[in-house]
Design an enzyme around this catalytic site. Structure first.
Site, short mmCIF file in Angstrom:
data_model
loop_
_atom_site.label_atom_id
_atom_site.label_comp_id
_atom_site.label_asym_id
_atom_site.label_seq_id
_atom_site.Cartn_x
_atom_site.Cartn_y
_atom_site.Cartn_z
N SER A 118 0.84 -1.20 0.00
CA SER A 118 0.00 0.00 0.00
C SER A 118 0.87 1.25 0.00
CB SER A 118 -0.87 0.05 1.26
OG SER A 118 -1.48 -1.16 1.50
N HIS A 139 -1.91 -3.15 -6.86
CA HIS A 139 -2.57 -2.76 -5.61
C HIS A 139 -4.07 -3.05 -5.66
CE1 HIS A 139 -3.84 0.42 -2.52
NE2 HIS A 139 -3.29 -0.57 -1.88
N GLU A 151 -4.81 -1.00 -8.98
CA GLU A 151 -3.86 0.01 -9.46
C GLU A 151 -2.58 -0.72 -9.88
OE1 GLU A 151 -4.90 3.94 -6.77
OE2 GLU A 151 -3.71 2.40 -5.81
N ASN A 189 -5.81 6.06 -2.53
CA ASN A 189 -5.62 6.32 -1.10
C ASN A 189 -5.02 7.69 -0.84
OD1 ASN A 189 -6.79 3.96 -0.28
ND2 ASN A 189 -4.87 2.81 -0.23
P1 NAD Z 1 -2.22 -9.90 6.76
O1 NAD Z 1 -1.43 -9.67 7.99
O2 NAD Z 1 -3.70 -10.12 6.86
O3 NAD Z 1 -1.63 -11.16 5.97
C1 NAD Z 1 -0.26 -11.32 5.72
C2 NAD Z 1 0.02 -12.80 5.55
O4 NAD Z 1 1.39 -12.94 5.14
C3 NAD Z 1 -0.16 -13.62 6.83
O5 NAD Z 1 -0.94 -14.76 6.55
C4 NAD Z 1 1.27 -14.00 7.20
O6 NAD Z 1 1.36 -15.25 7.87
C5 NAD Z 1 1.91 -14.06 5.82
N1 NAD Z 1 3.36 -14.05 5.84
C6 NAD Z 1 4.20 -13.41 6.69
N2 NAD Z 1 5.49 -13.71 6.38
C7 NAD Z 1 5.45 -14.54 5.31
C8 NAD Z 1 6.46 -15.21 4.54
N3 NAD Z 1 7.72 -15.07 4.83
N4 NAD Z 1 6.05 -16.02 3.52
C9 NAD Z 1 4.75 -16.19 3.25
N5 NAD Z 1 3.76 -15.57 3.95
C10 NAD Z 1 4.11 -14.77 4.97
O7 NAD Z 1 -1.89 -8.66 5.79
P2 NAD Z 1 -2.82 -8.02 4.65
O8 NAD Z 1 -3.77 -7.07 5.27
O9 NAD Z 1 -3.32 -9.11 3.79
O10 NAD Z 1 -1.74 -7.13 3.87
C11 NAD Z 1 -0.84 -7.68 2.97
C12 NAD Z 1 -0.30 -6.59 2.06
O11 NAD Z 1 -1.38 -6.00 1.35
C13 NAD Z 1 0.42 -5.46 2.77
O12 NAD Z 1 1.48 -5.01 1.99
C14 NAD Z 1 -0.66 -4.38 2.87
O13 NAD Z 1 -0.11 -3.08 2.93
C15 NAD Z 1 -1.39 -4.59 1.56
N6 NAD Z 1 -2.77 -4.12 1.50
C16 NAD Z 1 -3.62 -4.34 2.55
C17 NAD Z 1 -4.94 -3.91 2.45
C18 NAD Z 1 -5.91 -4.16 3.58
O14 NAD Z 1 -6.95 -3.50 3.62
N7 NAD Z 1 -5.64 -5.07 4.49
C19 NAD Z 1 -5.40 -3.27 1.28
C20 NAD Z 1 -4.50 -3.10 0.21
C21 NAD Z 1 -3.20 -3.52 0.34
#
Ligand code: NAD
Length: 393
Positions: A118, A139, A151, A189
Site C-alpha cells: 500500500s 494494488h 492500481e 488512497n
Molecule cells: P495480513 O497480515 O492479513 O496477511 C499477511 C500474511 O502474510 C499472513 O498470513 C502471514 O502469515 C503471511 N506471511 C508473513 N510472512 C510470510 C512469509 N515469509 N512467507 C509467506 N507468507 C508470509 O496482511 P494483509 O492485510 O493481507 O496485507 C498484505 C499486504 O497488502 C500489505 O502489503 C498491505 O499493505 C497490503 N494491503 C492491505 C490492504 C488491507 O486493507 N488489508 C489493502 C490493500 C493492500
C-alpha cells in the site's frame, strides 16, 4: 505475456481474497504462507467465500472446481513453474526484501513479481531483485474478490511489457486496471487521505457532528461515511497512513490532532468497540456516536451551516495535483475513484458540477482561513484562467 501459473505469497486478508478473485476466473494458484496454521486460516476464508457464492447461485461443482485450483505450500519448491507471483505479506520492508530475494532465487528468470504493497516504493522493492524490470505494484482493494479496481504501479525500472501483463491480468480478473505512476499512497488512497483528514478537521472544529458528517457524505456521493470508514479500518492504521502521507507530501497532509487523541485513548473503532461510534459488544453493530468525543472537539456550532462540498474540496485539489504530476491518465481518475471507493461520482465530475471557478474560489477562501491544506493546485488555476469548465471538455 500470457499468464497461466500464478502464486500468491501470504494467505492473510488480501492474499486469500486475491486467490478467490483468481480462481473465480479459472487461474490455478499456488498459495504460500509461513506455516500450516496460516495456510489453514487463508483456506478457511476461501472456503467461506466460495460457500457464500454457492448460496448466491454458483453451482456446487463449479465451486469445487475453483477450490481444486488452489495448491498450498510453505516453501518455494514448486515456484520454478510459476510465471506471475503476487506478494501480499505484511507491510514490513525487511520482510518484503526477504521474500523478493527468495522469489528471485527460486523462480524462472522470466517470472513477474507483483507487490500488493500500500505504501512501499516499487522501485525500492524492484532493487531487491536482479529483475527490477519484472517487478510491478499490483494494488488490490479490500476485499480483493469484490472490489473492482486494481492500481498497476510501475517502478522506475519496470518494463512496459511487465506493466502490460499486469494490466491484462487485472482485466482478466474483471477489474478496472489503472496505470498509476509511483507516488506515496498511489492514486486512490492519496485522494482518500485528504478527504478523511478534512472530515476529521470538520469534526474537531465543531462544524458538524459525527452522524451529520457521515450522513452528508453518503447523501452526496459516498457509499460509507468517512468516520464510519475510519472506524472500520481502525484509527491506528489511519494515523500511521496519515503520518506517512504527511512525511511524504508535507504540511497539507498534516494529521488532525483528534486522530492522535483517538489512538492515545485506544478508541480505535470496530476492533475496540469504540471509535467515532460505539459498537455493541454482542452484535458488533453500531449503537451511536461516541459521547466521549465532546471532550475532544470544539463545541458544536449549530449556527454555521455545514457544507458537504468542503470535505471534497481537498480531494478535488489533490486530484489536480495528481494530474499535474501526471500520476494517471485524466480519463482514468474518476473511474478509479469510483471503482476503488464506490463513489457515485468522481472528484473531477464533482468539480465540474460545482464549477471549476467556484471550486477555486472556495479553495482560495479556505486557504486564507486554514492555510496549507487548501493551497490551490496550480493546474486548477490554469484551468480556470483558460475558462475551461471541465477537465474532460
Ligand atoms: P495480513 O497480515 O492479513 O496477511 C499477511 C500474511 O502474510 C499472513 O498470513 C502471514 O502469515 C503471511 N506471511 C508473513 N510472512 C510470510 C512469509 N515469509 N512467507 C509467506 N507468507 C508470509 O496482511 P494483509 O492485510 O493481507 O496485507 C498484505 C499486504 O497488502 C500489505 O502489503 C498491505 O499493505 C497490503 N494491503 C492491505 C490492504 C488491507 O486493507 N488489508 C489493502 C490493500 C493492500
Amino acid at each position: 505475456m500470457e499468464v497461466r501459473n500464478l502464486a500468491v505469497v501470504g494467505a492473510g486478508t488480501m492474499g486469500s481474497t486475491i486467490v478467490v478473485s483468481l480462481i473465480s476466473r479459472g487461474f490455478p494458484v499456488i498459495l504460500k504462507d509461513v506455516d500450516q496454521a496460516a495456510i489453514d486460516k487463508g483456506l478457511a476464508t476461501i472456503d467461506r467465500l466460495l460457500k457464500s457464492r454457492v448460496a448466491k447461485g454458483l453451482p456446487q461443482d463449479e465451486a469445487d472446481h475453483q477450490r481444486s485450483l488452489v495448491r498450498t505450500t510453505t516453501d518455494y519448491s514448486d515456484f520454478a513453474q510459476v510465471d506471475f507471483v503476487i506478494e501480499a505479506v505484511p507491510e514490513i520492508i525487511e520482510l518484503k526484501k526477504q521474500i523478493l530475494e527468495d522469489l528471485d532465487q527460486n523462480c524462472n528468470v522470466e517470472a513477474i513479481f507483483a507487490s500488493n504493497t500500500s505504501s512501499l516504493s516499487i522501485t525500492q522493492l524492484g532493487a531487491f531483485t536482479r529483475r527490477a524490470d519484472k517487478v510491478v505494484g499490483l494494488h488490490f482493494f479490500n476485499p480483493a474478490h469484490l472490489m473492482k479496481l486494481v492500481e498497476v504501479i510501475p517502478g522506475l525500472e519496470t518494463s512496459s511489457e511487465t506493466v502490460a501483463t499486469a494490466i491484462e491480468l487485472g482485466q482478466a480478473l474483471g477489474k478496472l486496471a489503472v496505470r498509476v505512476e509511483e507516488c506515496a499512497s498511489f492514486l486512490v488512497n492519496r485522494l482518500l487521505g485528504r478527504y478523511i483528514n478534512e472530515a476529521l478537521f470538520s469534526l474537531q472544529q465543531g462544524l458538524a457532528s459525527v452522524e451529520d458528517i457521515d450522513k452528508a457524505a453518503c447523501d452526496y456521493v459516498m457509499p460509507i461515511g468517512p468516520l464510519a470508514l475510519r472506524d472500520m479500518n481502525g484509527s491506528d492504521i489511519g494515523l500511521a497512513v496519515a503520518r506517512f502521507n504527511h512525511q511524504e507530501y508535507g504540511e497539507r497532509f498534516a494529521p488532525p490532532v483528534i486522530l492522535e487523541k483517538m489512538v492515545e485513548r485506544n478508541l480505535l473503532g470496530q476492533k475496540t468497540l469504540e471509535g467515532f461510534y460505539v459498537y455493541d459488544q454482542e452484535t458488533r453493530k453500531r449503537k451511536g456516536a461516541n459521547p466521549v468525543l465532546a471532550s475532544m472537539t470544539e463545541p458544536l456550532n449549530n449556527d454555521a451551516p455545514f457544507y458537504v462540498e468542503t470535505l471534497f474540496l481537498p480531494m478535488i485539489n489533490e486530484a489536480f495535483l495528481v494530474l499535474q504530476e501526471r500520476i494517471c491518465d485524466p480519463e482514468d481518475l474518476d473511474p478509479a475513484m469510483m471503482a476503488g471507493l464506490g463513489m457515485r461520482k468522481g472528484p473531477l465530475a464533482i468539480a465540474s458540477e460545482i464549477g471549476l471557478k467556484d471550486c477555486l474560489g472556495a479553495i482560495e477562501q479556505l486557504y486564507k482561513l486554514h492555510g496549507e491544506r487548501f493551497r490551490p493546485a496550480p493546474l486548477l488555476k490554469r484551468y480556470v484562467w483558460a475558462r475551461r469548465t471541465s477537465v474532460y471538455s
